[in-house]
Design an enzyme around this catalytic site. Structure first.
Site, mmCIF file in Angstrom:
data_model
loop_
_atom_site.group_PDB
_atom_site.id
_atom_site.type_symbol
_atom_site.label_atom_id
_atom_site.label_comp_id
_atom_site.label_asym_id
_atom_site.label_seq_id
_atom_site.Cartn_x
_atom_site.Cartn_y
_atom_site.Cartn_z
ATOM 1 N N ARG A 34 0.550 -1.068 -0.112
ATOM 2 C CA ARG A 34 -0.130 0.411 0.089
ATOM 3 C C ARG A 34 0.529 1.429 0.111
ATOM 4 O O ARG A 34 0.169 2.218 -0.486
ATOM 5 C CB ARG A 34 -0.814 0.072 0.991
ATOM 6 C CG ARG A 34 0.017 -0.060 2.500
ATOM 7 C CD ARG A 34 -1.478 0.160 3.298
ATOM 8 N NE ARG A 34 -0.781 0.283 4.666
ATOM 9 C CZ ARG A 34 -1.238 0.565 6.215
ATOM 10 N NH1 ARG A 34 -3.119 0.660 6.061
ATOM 11 N NH2 ARG A 34 -0.891 0.544 7.491
ATOM 12 N N LYS A 107 -0.596 -14.874 11.335
ATOM 13 C CA LYS A 107 -0.512 -15.582 12.912
ATOM 14 C C LYS A 107 -0.820 -14.655 14.112
ATOM 15 O O LYS A 107 0.523 -13.999 13.990
ATOM 16 C CB LYS A 107 0.763 -16.201 12.928
ATOM 17 C CG LYS A 107 1.607 -17.370 11.720
ATOM 18 C CD LYS A 107 3.121 -17.882 11.773
ATOM 19 C CE LYS A 107 2.424 -18.690 10.706
ATOM 20 N NZ LYS A 107 4.037 -19.719 10.928
ATOM 21 N N GLY A 136 2.691 -22.585 9.152
ATOM 22 C CA GLY A 136 4.175 -24.094 9.211
ATOM 23 C C GLY A 136 5.182 -23.627 10.008
ATOM 24 O O GLY A 136 5.437 -22.427 9.961
ATOM 25 N N SER A 138 8.629 -22.247 8.991
ATOM 26 C CA SER A 138 9.054 -20.712 8.186
ATOM 27 C C SER A 138 9.732 -19.934 8.284
ATOM 28 O O SER A 138 8.919 -18.725 8.299
ATOM 29 C CB SER A 138 8.034 -20.777 7.210
ATOM 30 O OG SER A 138 6.539 -20.213 8.419
ATOM 31 N N ALA A 140 11.155 -16.574 6.379
ATOM 32 C CA ALA A 140 10.615 -15.586 5.626
ATOM 33 C C ALA A 140 12.507 -16.168 4.540
ATOM 34 O O ALA A 140 12.871 -15.837 3.575
ATOM 35 C CB ALA A 140 10.458 -14.415 5.263
ATOM 36 N N LYS A 191 1.840 -19.982 19.463
ATOM 37 C CA LYS A 191 3.853 -20.307 19.385
ATOM 38 C C LYS A 191 4.193 -19.217 19.615
ATOM 39 O O LYS A 191 5.754 -19.107 19.847
ATOM 40 C CB LYS A 191 4.000 -20.995 17.854
ATOM 41 C CG LYS A 191 3.705 -20.398 16.502
ATOM 42 C CD LYS A 191 4.746 -19.650 16.182
ATOM 43 C CE LYS A 191 4.466 -19.256 15.258
ATOM 44 N NZ LYS A 191 5.382 -18.336 14.668
ATOM 45 N N THR A 248 10.550 -21.694 15.965
ATOM 46 C CA THR A 248 10.558 -20.566 16.421
ATOM 47 C C THR A 248 11.197 -19.859 18.248
ATOM 48 O O THR A 248 11.363 -19.209 18.460
ATOM 49 C CB THR A 248 8.865 -19.832 16.379
ATOM 50 O OG1 THR A 248 8.307 -19.966 15.250
ATOM 51 C CG2 THR A 248 8.696 -18.642 16.669
ATOM 52 N N ARG A 255 12.037 -13.434 15.401
ATOM 53 C CA ARG A 255 11.473 -11.762 15.624
ATOM 54 C C ARG A 255 10.852 -12.362 17.288
ATOM 55 O O ARG A 255 11.726 -11.344 18.314
ATOM 56 C CB ARG A 255 10.686 -11.027 15.320
ATOM 57 C CG ARG A 255 11.112 -11.417 13.579
ATOM 58 C CD ARG A 255 9.743 -10.469 13.043
ATOM 59 N NE ARG A 255 9.733 -10.723 11.745
ATOM 60 C CZ ARG A 255 9.309 -9.999 10.452
ATOM 61 N NH1 ARG A 255 7.486 -9.943 10.487
ATOM 62 N NH2 ARG A 255 9.297 -10.501 9.285
ATOM 63 N N ASN A 256 9.946 -13.272 17.773
ATOM 64 C CA ASN A 256 9.635 -13.330 19.333
ATOM 65 C C ASN A 256 10.614 -13.827 19.981
ATOM 66 O O ASN A 256 10.831 -13.277 21.425
ATOM 67 C CB ASN A 256 8.139 -13.783 18.803
ATOM 68 C CG ASN A 256 7.173 -13.528 18.273
ATOM 69 O OD1 ASN A 256 6.341 -12.822 18.285
ATOM 70 N ND2 ASN A 256 6.609 -13.857 17.398
#
Length: 333
Positions: A34, A107, A136, A138, A140, A191, A248, A255-256
């Protein structure tokens, strides 16, 4: 297939690159953002410098900041904006007036409403076209790099899920189908909260034993909530449950998990998020998960501890000690 990838962040860009380069069939992919300035930068440099400076955008990849133009010729829309932008994006597609199947890759739970993405879709995209979720384990970066990855497409329309899985499947991207939308979305959302806890655990150097215990009990929390919401046990034992959770909670690209590491080091949350520069869905999802678990009377002590740190300012070490000092009980889900 003509595919519109809506959202030019890390995950959207990675999918656009993968589907343009590694596809077994001839996909015509359009990447939408955008932000006109962002698209202009991508078009002039043919690289997403913020996320993947080492991976050039394929020459065949089309770019636009016009949502109507992106979906006008598309046969499938992949929505890869954060959960906070899903409702607005669905409204934009619906306003165009074209019936187009959509699959989202975000998510989390929507802030304030605690709705899963499919519940947002029911409100904003009812009876217009088939829809589903892509989820799933993944990162990036690895998808953009072309490394092997396995994902799941879930939809209440099983034939649609199978067809989309077949279209997205490549020699580097293995895609399964499922009908358990609730289970797939719950696993992908919660998660991220457990991953923050795993980062805190690692940041305090509690060791591998503690991390394994936390992941296992985190899976129990995900499963308890997911089953209460109507998900299937098999889903939580699969790619979008334990698979995504392990990735994760252990991967340095998470990131988390990085948020948890920084919290363990004593950094203020606003500074952590500003330095991160990316969306860490677990930060926004945690309070919605906790509120929902309390309404449904689902015990989620790890989630509660994370929220005490994020929202109440409880020092990470104090929250962890409180968690560790809980009364022993029978292990169950």
């Amino acid at each position: 297939m003509r595919i519109a990838v809506l959202g030019a962040g890390a995950w959207g860009t990675a999918l656009a690159i993968s589907l343009s380069v590694n596809s077994n069939s001839s996909h015509q992919v359009t990447l939408w953002s955008r932000n006109p300035n962002h698209i202009a930068e991508l078009a002039s440099q043919r690289v997403n410098r913020r996320y993947f400076p080492a991976f050039p955008l394929p020459d065949s990849l089309r770019l636009t900041s016009d949502l109507d133009a992106a979906i006008e010729a598309a046969e499938l829309a992949l929505i890869v904006v954060p959960v906070s932008g899903l409702r607005e994006t669905l409204r934009g597609i619906a306003a165009f007036g074209k019936t187009i199947p959509v699959v989202w890759g975000c998510k989390g739970f929507e802030a304030q409403s605690a709705r899963l993405p499919h519940q947002v879709a029911v409100e904003e995209y009812t009876n217009l076209a088939p829809w589903g979720v892509l989820s799933g384990p993944s990162f990036a970066h690895e998808v953009a790099q072309g490394l092997p990855t396995a994902l799941t497409v879930a939809s209440h329309d099983e034939e649609f899920a199978r067809n989309v899985a077949a279209q997205l499947h490549t020699h580097r991207l293995r895609v399964y189908s499922s009908k358990d939308v609730v289970g797939v979305e719950t696993g992908g959302a919660v998660k991220n909260v457990i991953s923050i806890a795993a980062g805190i655990c690692d940041g305090m150097e509690f060791g591998h034993n503690a991390r394994a215990a936390l992941i296992t009990r985190g899976l129990a929390e995900i499963t308890r909530l997911g089953l209460k919401l109507g998900g299937c046990m098999e889903t939580f034992m699969g790619l979008t449950g334990v698979g995504d959770l392990i990735l994760t909670c252990t991967g340095d690209l998470s990131r988390n998990r990085r948020v948890g590491l920084a919290l363990a080091a004593g950094h203020p949350l606003p500074d952590i998020l500003r330095e991160l520069g990316h969306t860490a869905e677990g930060v926004h999802t945690a309070r919605e998960v906790l509120r929902l678990s309390q309404e449904l009377k689902v015990e989620m002590p790890i989630t509660k501890a994370v929220c005490s740190i994020l929202d109440d300012g409880v020092p990470a070490r104090v929250a962890v000690e409180t968690l560790l000092n809980r009364e022993p009980k029978t292990e169950n889900y």
